[in-house]
Design an enzyme around this catalytic site. Sequence first.
Site, PDB file in Angstrom:
ATOM      1  N   GLU A 177       4.604  -0.740 -10.902  1.00 60.74           N
ATOM      2  CA  GLU A 177       4.507  -0.111  -9.728  1.00 60.74           C
ATOM      3  C   GLU A 177       4.544   1.164  -9.721  1.00 60.74           C
ATOM      4  O   GLU A 177       5.187   1.726  -8.876  1.00 60.74           O
ATOM      5  CB  GLU A 177       5.626  -0.931  -8.618  1.00 60.74           C
ATOM      6  CG  GLU A 177       5.364  -2.589  -8.549  1.00 60.74           C
ATOM      7  CD  GLU A 177       6.185  -3.179  -7.321  1.00 60.74           C
ATOM      8  OE1 GLU A 177       6.317  -2.450  -6.337  1.00 60.74           O
ATOM      9  OE2 GLU A 177       6.735  -4.033  -7.519  1.00 60.74           O
ATOM     10  N   HIS A 416       9.094 -18.023   1.212  1.00 60.49           N
ATOM     11  CA  HIS A 416       9.678 -16.757   0.264  1.00 60.49           C
ATOM     12  C   HIS A 416      11.015 -16.913  -0.369  1.00 60.49           C
ATOM     13  O   HIS A 416      11.941 -17.438   0.051  1.00 60.49           O
ATOM     14  CB  HIS A 416       9.637 -15.595   1.252  1.00 60.49           C
ATOM     15  CG  HIS A 416       9.978 -14.344   0.627  1.00 60.49           C
ATOM     16  ND1 HIS A 416      10.911 -13.518   0.906  1.00 60.49           N
ATOM     17  CD2 HIS A 416       9.300 -13.835  -0.385  1.00 60.49           C
ATOM     18  CE1 HIS A 416      11.194 -12.468  -0.013  1.00 60.49           C
ATOM     19  NE2 HIS A 416      10.012 -12.795  -0.891  1.00 60.49           N
ATOM     20  N   GLU A 418      12.692 -14.895  -2.947  1.00 60.13           N
ATOM     21  CA  GLU A 418      13.269 -13.511  -3.488  1.00 60.13           C
ATOM     22  C   GLU A 418      14.497 -13.817  -4.481  1.00 60.13           C
ATOM     23  O   GLU A 418      15.504 -14.634  -3.997  1.00 60.13           O
ATOM     24  CB  GLU A 418      13.550 -12.448  -2.678  1.00 60.13           C
ATOM     25  CG  GLU A 418      14.294 -11.090  -3.383  1.00 60.13           C
ATOM     26  CD  GLU A 418      13.176 -10.396  -4.162  1.00 60.13           C
ATOM     27  OE1 GLU A 418      11.951 -10.153  -3.712  1.00 60.13           O
ATOM     28  OE2 GLU A 418      13.627 -10.352  -5.231  1.00 60.13           O
ATOM     29  N   HIS A 486       5.625 -11.803  -7.250  1.00 58.00           N
ATOM     30  CA  HIS A 486       5.974 -10.175  -7.048  1.00 58.00           C
ATOM     31  C   HIS A 486       6.845 -10.017  -8.202  1.00 58.00           C
ATOM     32  O   HIS A 486       7.733 -10.832  -8.479  1.00 58.00           O
ATOM     33  CB  HIS A 486       6.333  -9.864  -5.804  1.00 58.00           C
ATOM     34  CG  HIS A 486       5.391  -9.641  -4.731  1.00 58.00           C
ATOM     35  ND1 HIS A 486       5.190  -8.466  -3.898  1.00 58.00           N
ATOM     36  CD2 HIS A 486       4.448 -10.617  -4.389  1.00 58.00           C
ATOM     37  CE1 HIS A 486       4.241  -8.633  -3.097  1.00 58.00           C
ATOM     38  NE2 HIS A 486       3.779 -10.041  -3.359  1.00 58.00           N
ATOM     39  N   GLU A 487       6.669  -8.793  -8.688  1.00 58.96           N
ATOM     40  CA  GLU A 487       7.508  -8.138  -9.710  1.00 58.96           C
ATOM     41  C   GLU A 487       7.490  -9.017 -10.915  1.00 58.96           C
ATOM     42  O   GLU A 487       8.440  -8.736 -11.776  1.00 58.96           O
ATOM     43  CB  GLU A 487       9.103  -7.859  -9.286  1.00 58.96           C
ATOM     44  CG  GLU A 487       9.429  -6.848  -8.300  1.00 58.96           C
ATOM     45  CD  GLU A 487       8.938  -7.538  -6.806  1.00 58.96           C
ATOM     46  OE1 GLU A 487       9.408  -8.721  -6.672  1.00 58.96           O
ATOM     47  OE2 GLU A 487       8.580  -6.857  -5.903  1.00 58.96           O
ATOM     48  N   GLU A 505       1.913  -9.530  -7.557  1.00 56.45           N
ATOM     49  CA  GLU A 505       1.650  -8.338  -7.255  1.00 56.45           C
ATOM     50  C   GLU A 505       1.430  -7.589  -8.512  1.00 56.45           C
ATOM     51  O   GLU A 505       0.447  -7.140  -8.891  1.00 56.45           O
ATOM     52  CB  GLU A 505       3.034  -8.211  -6.257  1.00 56.45           C
ATOM     53  CG  GLU A 505       3.107  -6.526  -5.869  1.00 56.45           C
ATOM     54  CD  GLU A 505       4.318  -6.044  -5.645  1.00 56.45           C
ATOM     55  OE1 GLU A 505       4.484  -5.248  -4.561  1.00 56.45           O
ATOM     56  OE2 GLU A 505       5.252  -6.422  -6.162  1.00 56.45           O
ATOM     57  N   GLU A 511       2.205  -1.609   0.384  1.00 56.60           N
ATOM     58  CA  GLU A 511       3.584  -1.407   0.861  1.00 56.60           C
ATOM     59  C   GLU A 511       4.223  -0.073   0.522  1.00 56.60           C
ATOM     60  O   GLU A 511       4.880   0.299   1.304  1.00 56.60           O
ATOM     61  CB  GLU A 511       4.551  -2.635   0.369  1.00 56.60           C
ATOM     62  CG  GLU A 511       4.661  -2.789  -1.045  1.00 56.60           C
ATOM     63  CD  GLU A 511       5.475  -3.959  -1.361  1.00 56.60           C
ATOM     64  OE1 GLU A 511       5.087  -5.233  -0.793  1.00 56.60           O
ATOM     65  OE2 GLU A 511       6.483  -4.031  -2.079  1.00 56.60           O
TER      66      GLU A 511
HETATM   67  C1  NOJ Z   1       9.265  -6.595  -3.057  1.00 60.27           C
HETATM   68  C2  NOJ Z   1       7.776  -7.174  -2.418  1.00 60.27           C
HETATM   69  O1  NOJ Z   1       6.880  -6.427  -3.372  1.00 60.27           O
HETATM   70  C3  NOJ Z   1       7.912  -7.040  -1.075  1.00 60.27           C
HETATM   71  O2  NOJ Z   1       6.806  -7.507  -0.789  1.00 60.27           O
HETATM   72  C4  NOJ Z   1       8.878  -7.828  -0.376  1.00 60.27           C
HETATM   73  O3  NOJ Z   1       8.889  -7.846   0.802  1.00 60.27           O
HETATM   74  C5  NOJ Z   1      10.405  -7.460  -1.108  1.00 60.27           C
HETATM   75  N1  NOJ Z   1      10.631  -7.217  -2.139  1.00 60.27           N
HETATM   76  C6  NOJ Z   1      11.428  -8.282  -0.718  1.00 60.27           C
HETATM   77  O4  NOJ Z   1      11.406  -9.436  -1.220  1.00 60.27           O
HETATM   78 CA    CA Z   2       7.018  -5.226  -5.322  1.00 63.89          CA
END
Ligand code: NOJ
Ligand code: CA
Length: 719
Positions: A177, A416, A418, A486-487, A505, A511
Amino acid sequence: MRKIILSVFALLIAVTMGFAQSSSSPIIVKSPSGNLELIFSLKEGVPYYSLKRKDLVVVKESRLGFILKNAEALDKDFSIQNATQKEIDENWTPVWGEERTIRNNTKTLNVELVEKTGAQRKLNIVFHLFDDGLGFRYEFPIQPNMKHFVVAKELTQFNLGRNDEAFWIPGDYDSNEYLYKKTRLSEVDAWGTPILSYGTREDNIPDQNAVQTPLMLKADNGLYINIHEAGLLNYPAMQLHVDKKDFNLSADLVPDAVGNMAYLRTPAKTPWRTIIVSDKATDILSSKIILNLNEPSKVQNTSWIKPIKFVGVWWEMQTGKTSWNYTNNLDVLDKNGNHIPNGVHAANTNNVKKYIDFASKHGINSVLVEGWNTGWEEWVGNRAEENFDFVTPYPDFDVKEIQKYAASKGVQMMMHNETGGSATNYDRLLDTAYTFMNKFGYTSVKTGYVGPIIPTKEHHDGQWMVNHYTRVAEVAAKHQVMVNMHESVRPTGLHRTYPNWVANEAGRGNEWNAFTFGSPPAHETILPFTRLMGGPMDYTPGIFKMRNYASQDSDRQMHTTLAKQLALYVTMSSPLQMAADLPENYEAHLDAFQFIKDVALDWDKSIYLEAEPGEYVTVTRKAKNTENWFIGAITNEKARDTKINLSFLNKGQKYLATIYKDGKNADWKTNPEAYQIEKFIVTNNSNLNIRLANGGGAAISLTPVTSSTAVKNIKVLKK
Ligand code: NOJ
Ligand code: CA
């Protein structure tokens, strides 16, 4: 003749020439049309390759081989036991993507090496030479004296021998990123860039001269060169160490927690190393080498894999209006023993229903909800391995009610998950999490790995995590769920093999403009040449309110115009696209929002009309199974007049062109929201002359005029 070959779905021409060769004379292979030339040679038992394009050297003589742990290096004393060449010419059909069919036309060379003395170990190097580049990989066949082994270093070189201009990001083991820097290779400085907080510099970016791939290069001899990899499975990601004296780039693998690179067992294969090359920048963007080198789909029934357009309970948190958290203090309970709500928790049933209503009204097929589950108060930085359980909602989020409501409105839900970097926890709970998705009607999931990885000292881009991402894609496929990670490690074309792995991502998304100083207007003109080479990105375009997000920082803003936000849906092809802004910001500009509603996600054909990394990209794509075309044109911080020749349209057919372009005085910084919409009747003889503002863009839809098209008062465009 060519047409006949192409019209056959999968025609394989295989001319196999097996021969034993122990001499050290080089093996020369020409690409199908002859414009690329690969030379493989053994010099005193050490393997080398080089690559030429017409009379220009792309890569000079470059070394191949390995240093192994607790074993002799596998890099010398070789003879060629066998070398076979063949030509492949076949067409295949991706489940989704930029083209309906893809041609795989390549000359292959399989060199079987054996050590002349000692353990007489074997190593195969397989080359696929296309007209637009080279892919090669190592194979370790089953053999008596090599079974389990540990890679300490891969010795692959990309010996450029030129101080090319490069578009690069630092060789961080944990994140992509970053802002791209455009410098000569001699000016690469991975430490000159702000470090992300996944560890210390020693952990994350130990090598000041390391960059990530895809690395985009521009040589003074006019060649555009892109170095990356394809099919990254059971192996760490490759970065490149830049030798600033000789400009010989060498593979740098992402290590594991104790400094080893890869644990393998014969038979084993490395990912493909790819070098895409052309004298035209547009050819880099249309290259299909990376997909061609990946294995066909492992998912047998793909009928459930569908492109996704989605809105989400998301941007309101990113811009600081509401929170993922339910409470501000986990340690304070009310008299009934419950947490005290903070009053700004976004993922509450009522708010989610508003997004479902909006999606349903505008034909957007999915809704993402972040912050619906417990754990957000302490999710990052605490090394709390079991922080999220992926199944427990906060008290104000009614899973069953949302399921019922979404179904009644014909909208699908996006889960989602995370992980906060705790991959061990996610691994243990994968089946639980995906069973929960199946039970409550979630057809896709956005996953995330913010923070240092658990197991401690493993890296986002190491072999352990690469295997984790693959497991996630496989478990998701078993549960018929599409994944957007993501990540994660950056993609390498694995969406051919796992077509449910629809996006990642793994780059600096839109963002960053909300919560930091953001990314300059050139960013989106570099991404197609770098991050997007391996696969689609969940970039989250479509922001209409361009400024003043986080209450604490009034200068936070998009670094584009509004029209450029629309163009990104076409310039950054993905089967998964978010309409990222808040419903109220779309309601305020429904005329412009129409483009987001209309734009396709899956294509029959894509034509890159003009492109220059860091400057501009114009592409047109034909929507799958329709006669509709969409065009996206973007520029960097400099305004640009672009002339789009519509000769790709069907001859004799009239089309209604709807042009969403920058307003007269639009400017990404001073006047980003000014846009204009124009409609014209056009044909394949028409040209569109469009001014893109500073940091601007244009989005165009073209639909055939039929008897039902409302064409009253719409002018026919003169040439
Ligand atoms: C980073 C992600 O790129 C973002 O889209 C997400 O909202 C946050 N992490 C929380 O998971
Ligand atoms: Ca991210």
